[in-house]
Design an enzyme around this catalytic site. Structure first.
Site, PDB file in Angstrom:
ATOM      1  N   LYS A 102     -25.017  39.901 -26.975  1.00 34.81           N
ATOM      2  CA  LYS A 102     -25.293  39.976 -25.530  1.00 34.81           C
ATOM      3  C   LYS A 102     -26.621  40.673 -25.254  1.00 34.81           C
ATOM      4  CE  LYS A 102     -20.909  39.087 -23.437  1.00 34.81           C
ATOM      5  NZ  LYS A 102     -19.912  39.421 -22.432  1.00 34.81           N
ATOM      6  N   LYS A 150     -17.802  25.349 -28.753  1.00 28.06           N
ATOM      7  CA  LYS A 150     -16.646  25.659 -27.897  1.00 28.06           C
ATOM      8  C   LYS A 150     -16.951  25.323 -26.423  1.00 28.06           C
ATOM      9  CE  LYS A 150     -15.536  29.841 -26.405  1.00 28.06           C
ATOM     10  NZ  LYS A 150     -15.155  31.244 -26.245  1.00 28.06           N
ATOM     11  N   LYS A 183     -17.368  28.406 -20.044  1.00 30.47           N
ATOM     12  CA  LYS A 183     -17.568  28.415 -18.587  1.00 30.47           C
ATOM     13  C   LYS A 183     -19.033  28.604 -18.222  1.00 30.47           C
ATOM     14  CE  LYS A 183     -16.065  33.303 -17.983  1.00 30.47           C
ATOM     15  NZ  LYS A 183     -15.721  33.769 -19.292  1.00 30.47           N
TER      16      LYS A 183
HETATM   17  P1  ATP Z   1     -18.514  32.682 -21.821  1.00 26.41           P
HETATM   18  O1  ATP Z   1     -18.570  31.212 -21.810  1.00 26.41           O
HETATM   19  O2  ATP Z   1     -18.905  33.290 -20.503  1.00 26.41           O
HETATM   20  O3  ATP Z   1     -19.142  33.324 -23.012  1.00 26.41           O
HETATM   21  P2  ATP Z   1     -15.885  32.187 -22.497  1.00 26.41           P
HETATM   22  O4  ATP Z   1     -15.722  31.005 -21.592  1.00 26.41           O
HETATM   23  O5  ATP Z   1     -16.085  31.943 -23.939  1.00 26.41           O
HETATM   24  O6  ATP Z   1     -17.012  33.093 -21.940  1.00 26.41           O
HETATM   25  P3  ATP Z   1     -14.042  34.469 -22.282  1.00 26.41           P
HETATM   26  O7  ATP Z   1     -13.927  34.915 -20.880  1.00 26.41           O
HETATM   27  O8  ATP Z   1     -14.722  35.309 -23.282  1.00 26.41           O
HETATM   28  O9  ATP Z   1     -14.605  32.986 -22.277  1.00 26.41           O
HETATM   29  O10 ATP Z   1     -12.625  33.991 -22.813  1.00 26.41           O
HETATM   30  C1  ATP Z   1     -11.430  34.658 -22.704  1.00 26.41           C
HETATM   31  C2  ATP Z   1     -10.511  34.086 -23.784  1.00 26.41           C
HETATM   32  O11 ATP Z   1     -10.236  32.702 -23.497  1.00 26.41           O
HETATM   33  C3  ATP Z   1     -11.154  34.096 -25.176  1.00 26.41           C
HETATM   34  O12 ATP Z   1     -10.828  35.248 -25.901  1.00 26.41           O
HETATM   35  C4  ATP Z   1     -10.553  32.861 -25.838  1.00 26.41           C
HETATM   36  O13 ATP Z   1      -9.370  33.178 -26.509  1.00 26.41           O
HETATM   37  C5  ATP Z   1     -10.166  31.949 -24.694  1.00 26.41           C
HETATM   38  N1  ATP Z   1     -11.055  30.786 -24.615  1.00 26.41           N
HETATM   39  C6  ATP Z   1     -12.201  30.648 -23.903  1.00 26.41           C
HETATM   40  N2  ATP Z   1     -12.745  29.420 -24.069  1.00 26.41           N
HETATM   41  C7  ATP Z   1     -11.908  28.744 -24.895  1.00 26.41           C
HETATM   42  C8  ATP Z   1     -11.917  27.422 -25.461  1.00 26.41           C
HETATM   43  N3  ATP Z   1     -12.884  26.538 -25.210  1.00 26.41           N
HETATM   44  N4  ATP Z   1     -10.886  27.061 -26.273  1.00 26.41           N
HETATM   45  C9  ATP Z   1      -9.898  27.931 -26.541  1.00 26.41           C
HETATM   46  N5  ATP Z   1      -9.837  29.186 -26.060  1.00 26.41           N
HETATM   47  C10 ATP Z   1     -10.821  29.600 -25.248  1.00 26.41           C
END
Ligand code: ATP
Ligand code: LTN
Length: 337
Positions: free
Chosen positions: A120, A202, A205
């Site tokens: 980050k 992955k 968002k």
């Molecule tokens: P960012 O995109 O802002 O880095 P993020 O979308 O990866 O964030 P977080 O808010 O860090 O999401 O996610 C919370 C939890 O949701 C994570 O620990 C993970 O377990 C789950 N998660 C997020 N995106 C996915 C995905 N595409 N598939 C499966 N699990 C997910």
């Protein structure tokens, strides 16, 4: 019945999501549906981590909106406020208060080793602030305040949980037994949903390419169009395999939406092409998300129900958190009357 630390009989689970964007079908598949299943067996605390959100720059109006949206979405997906405690992190000053005490036993060296901090810091090189550095200590406070047994997290958060365990053990050793030592809980099931445009990444968002991500607020048409435009692999076989990340991702989505086994889905499409399959996945996912979105809209358009749920959650959480914090303050030598 009001929740009290002594009356908790089941093992305790705590988890949170940072309200830094709209939730995606990835969160649903990988995290929140698992939480829904855990509610009966465990005493669950689910938190919207707004204190964590401000470790990177946020637009205040946007943060306020996202925090309530995230809470509404949790409920729409099936977090049941009658049996679980759903709350907003900043509503409980205990989280910041315990962070300060834990800061006094956390090493600069160990926080510096956190890979999320390194990542980050690179991503937000214009704003590498002290809170970003302290992020894992705040997370430790979240977990330890509720004497959590298990913490469902993704792989990316495992290192923070290791730090939490070290801090808890160190505190218990320096002072005396105070915190339960939590375990990470990485669910066996939990599907990983990949980007619709770059299926070896992955789904996220914060992907700048909006057509790569299915947001839980997307309309039927948006969902269908994104799935129909999803990148697929060469060939024409509907088969789950490492060399077919695009089709495998669509099979995972079909499995999530219909609960059909992967092999069953493959068999259904033996003689069919990508076109037919994509249309069916698009319809299935749209049908699956529709009731969730409808319940979400109901909550967001009638804020009072949401406010009542979050107020009750805050009160329940406070009884547990305040008790732990009182114990901690006493042990470190703060005067209490
Ligand atoms: P960012 O995109 O802002 O880095 P993020 O979308 O990866 O964030 P977080 O808010 O860090 O999401 O996610 C919370 C939890 O949701 C994570 O620990 C993970 O377990 C789950 N998660 C997020 N995106 C996915 C995905 N595409 N598939 C499966 N699990 C997910
Ligand atoms: N950092 C986590 C969100 C989070 C959390 C927590 C998860 C904040 N506090 C405590 C589990 C326990 C994330 O980004 N997924």
């Amino acid at each position: 019945m009001e929740l009290e630390l002594e009356s908790i009989k089941k093992p305790v689970i705590l988890s949170g999501v940072t309200p830094s964007g709209i939730l995606t079908i990835g969160h649903l598949a990988g995290a929140i549906t698992n939480w829904v299943k855990l509610q009966e067996e465990f005493e669950c605390f689910f938190m919207i981590a707004d204190l964590h959100a401000i470790t990177v720059r946020q637009n205040p109006a946007e943060l306020r909106k996202r925090t309530l949206e995230t809470a509404a979405m949790f409920i729409a997906i099936g977090i049941n406020p009658e049996i679980s405690t759903l709350f907003i992190q900043s509503h409980l000053p205990e989280h910041s208060q315990l962070t300060w005490v834990l800061n006094s036993i956390a090493g600069v060296g160990e926080c510096n080793r956190m890979t999320q901090f390194k990542d980050k810091s690179k991503q937000h090189s214009e704003n590498v602030n002290v809170a970003l550095f302290d992020y894992p200590v705040l997370m430790a406070a979240d977990i330890l305040l509720y004497q959590s047994d298990l913490v469902p997290v993704g792989e990316d958060q495992k290192q923070h949980l290791e730090l939490t365990r070290n801090l808890a053990q160190r505190f218990n050793h320096h002072y005396s037994d105070t915190f339960k030592i939590p375990e990470p809980y990485i669910p066996k099931l939990g599907a990983r949903i990949m980007s619709l445009q770059e299926p070896d990444k992955k789904m996220s968002k914060s992907d700048p390419n909006q057509s790569a991500t299915i947001f839980l607020t997307d309309s039927d048409n948006e969902i269908k169009n994104k799935i129909k435009r999803a990148v697929t692999d060469s060939g024409s076989e509907i088969k789950f395999s490492n060399d077919k990340p695009g089709i495998s991702n669509l099979i995972t989505l079909m499995h999530l939406a219909t609960n059909k086994r992967i092999s069953e889905i493959e068999n259904m499409y033996v003689d069919k092409g990508y076109g037919v399959f994509k249309t069916d996945v698009a319809d299935a996912v749209a049908n699956y998300l529709r009731p969730i979105r409808e319940r979400y809209l109901e909550l967001i358009n009638n804020k009072q129900e949401l406010i009542d749920i979050l107020t009750k959650g805050e009160e329940n959480a406070r009884r547990i958190a305040a008790k732990t914090l009182r114990k901690v303050y006493k042990k470190v030598g703060f005067v209490q009357f």
